[in-house]
Structures are given as C-alpha cells and as structure tokens.
Design a protein around this motif. Sequence first.
Motif, PDB file in Angstrom:
ATOM      1  N   SER A 137       0.831  -1.203   0.000  1.00  0.00           N
ATOM      2  CA  SER A 137       0.000   0.000   0.000  1.00  0.00           C
ATOM      3  C   SER A 137       0.868   1.257   0.000  1.00  0.00           C
ATOM      4  N   ILE A 138       1.927   1.232   0.811  1.00  0.00           N
ATOM      5  CA  ILE A 138       2.823   2.396   0.867  1.00  0.00           C
ATOM      6  C   ILE A 138       3.477   2.628  -0.489  1.00  0.00           C
ATOM      7  N   ILE A 139       3.958   1.539  -1.104  1.00  0.00           N
ATOM      8  CA  ILE A 139       4.607   1.664  -2.399  1.00  0.00           C
ATOM      9  C   ILE A 139       3.623   2.184  -3.440  1.00  0.00           C
ATOM     10  N   SER A 140       2.403   1.679  -3.412  1.00  0.00           N
ATOM     11  CA  SER A 140       1.400   2.130  -4.375  1.00  0.00           C
ATOM     12  C   SER A 140       1.111   3.615  -4.212  1.00  0.00           C
ATOM     13  N   VAL A 141       1.043   4.069  -2.970  1.00  0.00           N
ATOM     14  CA  VAL A 141       0.796   5.493  -2.703  1.00  0.00           C
ATOM     15  C   VAL A 141       1.965   6.340  -3.210  1.00  0.00           C
ATOM     16  N   VAL A 142       3.188   5.882  -2.931  1.00  0.00           N
ATOM     17  CA  VAL A 142       4.368   6.625  -3.384  1.00  0.00           C
ATOM     18  C   VAL A 142       4.395   6.720  -4.903  1.00  0.00           C
ATOM     19  N   ILE A 143       4.134   5.612  -5.584  1.00  0.00           N
ATOM     20  CA  ILE A 143       4.136   5.610  -7.044  1.00  0.00           C
ATOM     21  C   ILE A 143       3.043   6.536  -7.587  1.00  0.00           C
ATOM     22  N   ALA A 144       1.869   6.475  -6.976  1.00  0.00           N
ATOM     23  CA  ALA A 144       0.778   7.351  -7.408  1.00  0.00           C
ATOM     24  C   ALA A 144       1.150   8.821  -7.222  1.00  0.00           C
ATOM     25  N   CYS A 145       1.777   9.135  -6.087  1.00  0.00           N
ATOM     26  CA  CYS A 145       2.195  10.522  -5.829  1.00  0.00           C
ATOM     27  C   CYS A 145       3.232  10.985  -6.850  1.00  0.00           C
ATOM     28  N   LEU A 146       4.160  10.095  -7.199  1.00  0.00           N
ATOM     29  CA  LEU A 146       5.181  10.457  -8.181  1.00  0.00           C
ATOM     30  C   LEU A 146       4.561  10.698  -9.550  1.00  0.00           C
ATOM     31  N   ILE A 147       3.617   9.865  -9.922  1.00  0.00           N
ATOM     32  CA  ILE A 147       2.969  10.046 -11.226  1.00  0.00           C
ATOM     33  C   ILE A 147       2.173  11.347 -11.245  1.00  0.00           C
ATOM     34  N   ILE A 148       1.474  11.619 -10.159  1.00  0.00           N
ATOM     35  CA  ILE A 148       0.693  12.860 -10.088  1.00  0.00           C
ATOM     36  C   ILE A 148       1.623  14.072 -10.103  1.00  0.00           C
ATOM     37  N   SER A 149       2.680  14.028  -9.296  1.00  0.00           N
ATOM     38  CA  SER A 149       3.579  15.181  -9.197  1.00  0.00           C
ATOM     39  C   SER A 149       4.312  15.443 -10.505  1.00  0.00           C
ATOM     40  N   THR A 150       4.691  14.386 -11.219  1.00  0.00           N
ATOM     41  CA  THR A 150       5.369  14.595 -12.499  1.00  0.00           C
ATOM     42  C   THR A 150       4.396  14.971 -13.614  1.00  0.00           C
ATOM     43  N   SER A 151       3.097  14.809 -13.363  1.00  0.00           N
ATOM     44  CA  SER A 151       2.086  15.204 -14.351  1.00  0.00           C
ATOM     45  C   SER A 151       1.686  16.661 -14.219  1.00  0.00           C
ATOM     46  N   MET A 152       1.987  17.268 -13.073  1.00  0.00           N
ATOM     47  CA  MET A 152       1.526  18.639 -12.822  1.00  0.00           C
ATOM     48  C   MET A 152       2.062  19.619 -13.857  1.00  0.00           C
ATOM     49  N   TYR A 153       3.326  19.444 -14.240  1.00  0.00           N
ATOM     50  CA  TYR A 153       3.896  20.358 -15.231  1.00  0.00           C
ATOM     51  C   TYR A 153       3.106  20.273 -16.531  1.00  0.00           C
ATOM     52  N   GLY A 154       2.835  19.065 -16.992  1.00  0.00           N
ATOM     53  CA  GLY A 154       2.116  18.905 -18.246  1.00  0.00           C
ATOM     54  C   GLY A 154       0.715  19.493 -18.196  1.00  0.00           C
ATOM     55  N   VAL A 155       0.027  19.291 -17.082  1.00  0.00           N
ATOM     56  CA  VAL A 155      -1.334  19.823 -16.951  1.00  0.00           C
ATOM     57  C   VAL A 155      -1.331  21.340 -17.062  1.00  0.00           C
ATOM     58  N   LEU A 156      -0.421  21.993 -16.317  1.00  0.00           N
ATOM     59  CA  LEU A 156      -0.383  23.453 -16.325  1.00  0.00           C
ATOM     60  C   LEU A 156       0.185  24.005 -17.631  1.00  0.00           C
ATOM     61  N   ALA A 157       1.258  23.388 -18.113  1.00  0.00           N
ATOM     62  CA  ALA A 157       1.911  23.913 -19.310  1.00  0.00           C
ATOM     63  C   ALA A 157       1.040  23.731 -20.547  1.00  0.00           C
ATOM     64  N   ILE A 158       0.493  22.547 -20.734  1.00  0.00           N
ATOM     65  CA  ILE A 158      -0.333  22.305 -21.915  1.00  0.00           C
ATOM     66  C   ILE A 158      -1.641  23.078 -21.812  1.00  0.00           C
ATOM     67  N   GLY A 159      -2.206  23.127 -20.596  1.00  0.00           N
ATOM     68  CA  GLY A 159      -3.425  23.907 -20.405  1.00  0.00           C
ATOM     69  C   GLY A 159      -3.225  25.370 -20.753  1.00  0.00           C
ATOM     70  N   GLY A 160      -2.126  25.951 -20.266  1.00  0.00           N
ATOM     71  CA  GLY A 160      -1.841  27.349 -20.596  1.00  0.00           C
ATOM     72  C   GLY A 160      -1.554  27.552 -22.071  1.00  0.00           C
ATOM     73  N   HIS A 161      -0.883  26.586 -22.666  1.00  0.00           N
ATOM     74  CA  HIS A 161      -0.549  26.665 -24.088  1.00  0.00           C
ATOM     75  C   HIS A 161      -1.812  26.698 -24.939  1.00  0.00           C
ATOM     76  N   LEU A 162      -2.738  25.809 -24.653  1.00  0.00           N
ATOM     77  CA  LEU A 162      -3.977  25.749 -25.428  1.00  0.00           C
ATOM     78  C   LEU A 162      -4.908  26.908 -25.091  1.00  0.00           C
ATOM     79  N   ALA A 163      -4.873  27.361 -23.831  1.00  0.00           N
ATOM     80  CA  ALA A 163      -5.733  28.476 -23.434  1.00  0.00           C
ATOM     81  C   ALA A 163      -5.340  29.763 -24.144  1.00  0.00           C
ATOM     82  N   ALA A 164      -4.070  29.891 -24.517  1.00  0.00           N
ATOM     83  CA  ALA A 164      -3.624  31.091 -25.226  1.00  0.00           C
ATOM     84  C   ALA A 164      -4.226  31.189 -26.612  1.00  0.00           C
ATOM     85  N   GLY A 165      -4.719  30.066 -27.125  1.00  0.00           N
ATOM     86  CA  GLY A 165      -5.395  30.073 -28.411  1.00  0.00           C
ATOM     87  C   GLY A 165      -4.456  29.947 -29.585  1.00  0.00           C
TER      88      GLY A 165
END
Length: 839
Positions: free
Chosen positions: A653-681
């Motif tokens: 369970s601990i390992i699964s949580v750590v892996i999930a946190c790493l995937i989420i944390s490394t996805s944050m850049y893409g969510v914000l960067a791509i979102g801002g990129h597309l929002a600019a039109g």
Amino acid sequence: MEYIIIARWLIMYAAIFLFGLPIAARLLPMTSSRGVGLAVPIGLLLISFPAYWVGHLPGGWGLPALLAGTVVLVVSAGLAIIDFSKLRNEQKRIQIRFTQAMRPSRRAISDTVVVFVASFAFIILIRAFDPAVIPIGGEKFLDFGLLKTLSRSSSLPPTDFWFAGEPVKYYYGGHLTTILLGWLTETPPRFAYNIALAGYYATLVTAAFEVSGAIAEANGHARRVGGTIGAFFTGIAGNLLTAARLTVASLPASLERQATGIIAQQTGDSAQNINTALQSFSYWDASRVIDGTINEFPLFAWLNGDLHAHMLSTQTLLLGVGIGYAYYRTSRYKKRRRQILVFGAIPLTAAWQAVQNTWGFPSIIALGGLAILVAPTHPVTLLPWSEYPREAPRTNSHIDRIYYEIIRIGWTVGITLICGAIAVGFAAPFLFETATGGGQRTIEFLAPTMRSSIAGLLLVHGAFIIVILGYLYTQLSDQLSADSQSRARVVTGSILLVGGFAVLTWWLNLPVIIITLPVLVAALIGARITHTVGYEAVLIIGGAGLITLVEIMYLNEQAGPGRMNTVFKTYAQVWVLWAAAMGIAIPGLRRAQTPPNSSSSPSSPSSTEQLSSEPDTSSSPTATVTATTQADSPTSIGENLQSAELFGSITQSIISVVIACLIISTSMYGVLAIGGHLAAGPPPGGPTLDATEFVDRAHPTEAVAIDWIDNRRGQPTLLEAPGTTRYHDDSRARATYSWYGNPAASLTGVPTVAGWNHEVGYRGQAAYRDRVSDVDLMYTSNASTRATLFDKYNITYIWVGPGEQARYDNISFSMNAVSVAHHSGNVTIYAVDQSDFPS
C-alpha cells in the motif's frame, strides 16, 4: 489546418513502418513484439545514412540521395523477410516469407500504431497552436535555417547560411532526415518543420514503449504496463519543480518564507525570484532548475518547439539501447549474430548519431559496452580466435571472482574501443570535416563552486531516483538474505566500489555521489554478482554515469557559459534512459512487494506436504521434542504467514501510494503547461502548421522582401547586418535571439556573410570578428573598399532593413554595379553585378 499534408506524412510513416518491420523482427526475434516499436527508427536510419553518404558526391544531394536511401531501406527489408532457413540447395529457390518465430503479434502491431498515432496527434495539436519559428527563447532560427539551406544545396555538407561560402559546422543529421521526408511527401520546409516535430516525438515515445515493454516482459511483467509507464515518463512527465513550488505555495505564510529561504540557499536563486515564481506558472522555469545549466525534458522541448539536435536524436539513442538488448538476449553460441550486432549494428547507429547529435555518439558506444559487460556471455567470445564461451569461476574464492570480473571489464573496454573505432570510420565525413572547426573547445574539470546542489539534483532527477533505488533494493534484498555466498560477494564488491568512490568523492568534492553512488553500485552488483537485475542495469548505469560525469568535467566552448551546454545535451539523454527504466522499475517494485501466499505458488509445496514428508523419529527421546516442534509448526507457520501477509500488504500500500504521488507530481507540469498553451489560443487565422505564418502578421513591412529573397534560385550570397551587437556602435538592444538578427538568411537559407554569433563556437572568435568587420565596411566604407569586399565574398544581394538602419544609420550605395532590385515596406534590396567591377 493542413490536413492533406498531415495525411501524407502518416501514410509515409506507415510505409517506413512496414519496411522497417522485418528488420526489427530480425533484430529482436526473441521478444513477443519482435521489436515492432523500433521499426520506424530503423527505417529512418536506413533512409538517412545512405542519403548522407551519397549527398557528398558532386550533385549527389537531392534526388540521387533520396533514391539511395529509399533503395537501401527497401532492399534491407527484402533481405530481412527472406527465410534463409528454407533455402535448399537442391531446390535453388528462396522462401520469401516470415517464419513463425519472426512474425509480430497483431496485438503488438496495434499497440504500436495506437501509441504512435496518439503521440503524433498530440504534438500536431500543440504545434498548431504555436507554429512560429520565432527567434526568441530557443534555436528556431538556427533549425529552420538548416532546413532551408539543405533544401537549396546540391551537395553535402550544406552551405552555412550564417557564414557564406563555407560549409555548415554543426550536426545536421536530423534536419537532413526532415528534408528527405519533406521531399517524399512534397512538403515545403515551412510545414515540414512542425510536422517533423510531431513525427520525431511519436517515434521517441513509441520506441520507449517498445524498449520498456520488451524488458519488462522478459522480467515477468505485463508488456503493456511496462511500455505504458516508459512512454509516460518519456513523453508526458516533467521534473519535480512544479510540484515542489505548488507544495511550498500551499504552506502557511511563515513556513512558506522558511521554505523559500532554504530553496534560495540550495539553488543559488534569490528569494524574490522564487516568490515571483510561486505566484505565477511559466513553462520555461522547469528547464532551468540547477544554476548555470539547462535541464530540459521531452515535454518541455516539444512544447517550446525547437527542431533541435538533442530532440531529433533521442529515438536513435533508444535504437542503440534496443540493439544492445538484442545482444544481451542472443545465445552465446550464435557468435556471428553477436559479432554483427557489436561490430556492425552498434557502430552504424553510433555513426549516424554523430551526424544527428555528436553528444550522443559516445553514449551509444558506451551503452553497447555496458550491454557487453552485463550480458551472460563473456566478451572475449566475440573475437574470431575464441571458440568456446568462458564461464564464471565456480570457486568460492572472492579473489578469483574479483580477478574474473576485472578481466571481463578489460575485455569489454577493449572491444568497446574497437566498436568505437569502426563507428568513427562510418562517420568519417562528418567527424573529420564538419565537426572540425576553428572554435576553441577544451575538456576541463569542474570547479567545486560550479557543481550541482543535492536539492537541485533531486528536483530534476528525484522521481527517477526514488523508484530506481527502491527497485534495486527489492531486487537485491531477498537474494542476499537467502544466499550467504552471494551476500559475501556483495559485501566484498561493495567495500571495493564504495571505497573507490569514497576516495573519488573526497578528492573531487562531489555531492552528486550521494545520489548516484548507491544506484551505480546496486545496479552493477545486481547485474553481475546476484543476477537479480537484468538489462535494465544498462539504462540505470548509463543515466547515473552521465549525471556523475558532468559533475566532474565539461566541454568548455562558446555555446553558453561554463558547463551549460554540456549539462543541457547530457541531461536530455539521461531523461530518456531513466524514463525507459521506469517501465521496468515500477512493475518490478510492485511485484517484489506482493504479499506472499503459499497456496497460490505452484512452484512451492504447501506446509502440510512439507510436514508429511518428514521421517518418523518419535521412537527416540529427541524425537519427542522434534515431534512436538513439528506438531506446533503449522500454527507457527500460519502465524508467520499471516504476519508476512499483513506486512506485505502494508508495504504494498505504501509503495502504491508513493508511485501514485510520483505520477501525479510529475504530471503537474504537463497539466499546467499544456493547459496554458492551449488556453492562449491558436494564431489569429486559426490553427496552422505553417512555421512562417507569423512573418506576415508580426513583421508585415519585411514579409514581402523575405518572400522575394526566398524565391531566388540556388544560394546567392546575401549581405545582412551581422547577428551581433558587439564590435560596433549598435542601437539594436540585441541581435542574437531577436528578429533583428539575420531574419532574411535564417528564414530563406540564402547565406549571409556573418550571421548569429553562434559562429564563434563553430569558427573561432577571430574568424567571426573579421567577417563582422568586413560586413561593417561593406555598409559604411568607400566604393573602392566595398567593391573589393563584394568580390571577396561574391555578394549578389544587399539587404537594408530595420536591423541595418539601427546599426549603420544612413546607408546609401551610389556606385556602379549596385542597383535597387526590390523595395517593399521598410526594406530595400540591392543587386550587385560583379561583372561591372574592374578586375
């Protein structure tokens, strides 16, 4: 949107894929996918490298080069598809079909097609919203200029559009491939630029899916799971800076100030800059984490949109990894196949990498050496006079084992050097012509004050480090606890390795060793001593070795201050290697911590069967105690199993949580960067892949004149103001990385006398400065001096636009042989008739 052009490129990639498929199957027949994800990189290499060689012939670049590359690919595919095992002398005929052992599964093909098309469409969407090759914030003027000069040249190397009359002194292999693909699809460079970006990204992600999935499957994991994880960390994930900033910004004010101070101290940045960054997100910041360096990763690079060498060569790096894996999986008795891989396939791939991105040339050779080192077969068996495979000593002597490993390393180094020498021969035209120049380059040791901080290293590589270290620990721990002999060997090897690295750390003051030493030692021990780590050790050691290397030395050159460019080009490779390793490490980490269940393990008998097989010893006094112990043992075993299952469940369970946190944390850049990129039109006219669309919109007074120059045939020499504000009084704020630095030459490929000051790194400061002085004289001096210099540089056209007016004020050419050829907006173009000058 240019949907017809996109469709033509997809059809072309499908054809390359089909022709590369049998060659990939020959390369990796031992995998269930038959190397299907490497078919496109193989096809691109086989088209490009022959075209490169033929292009050096007089008039060879163009249709002859394209035909040569196409023929080589088709013939290679035809030879690969022949079933030579069915060639019978008495029948005198060849069976042209796949053997069952080489036929890839439909599932593998469908997975590859889905990954490629999805990745391709993803970047098409991103580039359609921001297609412009603007000069600021990257190397787009350089990259687009390389495409244009290649499209104009008749032989290789192409003319340097920033140093007229001289060949390019830069690695241009990826741009060469882009032009070839543009010719195949009848696509002009202004569209090929962005569509090729999508193709290179899709090829990289698909290759990562293949490499990660194949190694994970060999380790007993699901191919799709391993491949998907590898593809995610290669193409989508970012570093931990964005997650760290969001975490700090969410803290209470007092804690936020303390955290900001710690970050400022560790990174060398100011607290004010960090506070500003916390309040607003910029996609750019994540590429500048470690002070004085560039720390790019694929998503940032493709979002920024440079068609740059460090991006175009990543798929070739993974092809080198795949070839190494083919050697690793080849039977020791298939000597000829192993020799072809080591002395043929690896040098050929490394040689093409030298033309694409010279920084990756030694990496492919080194990865090949690591594959030879960790493979079960002794490297000496690659030599012609070695007939029998050598086995590891079966003695318990640690000295014998150490001696054996030292000898094995020695043979590996020797064979790797031979492999490198062959690669140098394959890439001779580039390495001994294009790569040599007047630029001053020296290898220097890094001063302790220039080295990376632990915090900076963890922000860049932390997600990889956590998973890889956890994976290596789980792979080693069970083996060492059960095998005393392996434990003794590991202890001995660890003492030697740690001792050597400790001395090196003390001598060189290397903080990075705290991070990379455990990885290097554990991966090497797992691969060579306990054999609990497979080919993934090559990916892990390769990445850790590169990180360590750039903390010790760097290439001192004019491409940025200090070690900026060294870290930039090296970290791009580290990310690809470790991202692919994540596809093996994460499934391996989760599986290693699966709660034990004796009843579900078919290979181990149940506790009842073990007890019933014990001999009857109840007739002796000792037997009473033994029998009692045996009678109690089922309960003890059951309790132990319950405890182990509970502990395993908690750990899992601990390992699964750590892996999930790493995937989420490394996805944050893409969510914000791509979102801002597309929002600019998209651009005002709607989504487009036209890289020069912005010129008409942002620079209308010069657009018509640039089109006029672009329509000139061949490569006449164009005089423009130099791409530097140095060496002259200049009212331009800057020239390099701005519109006022050689827009005509960069967007048309028509060479100018002195372009951006990048040429200092290629030619040396003296040569560049002499040209800048001559350009200044041609704009400002008397008619006699001008005529002499016009003749020296064979000037055909003179460009007078805003950049020239800013540098020279009033410009006039009242002289014979110079006349106005074009005038539009605020640009005047003069034509120079050399025949009118006195001899």
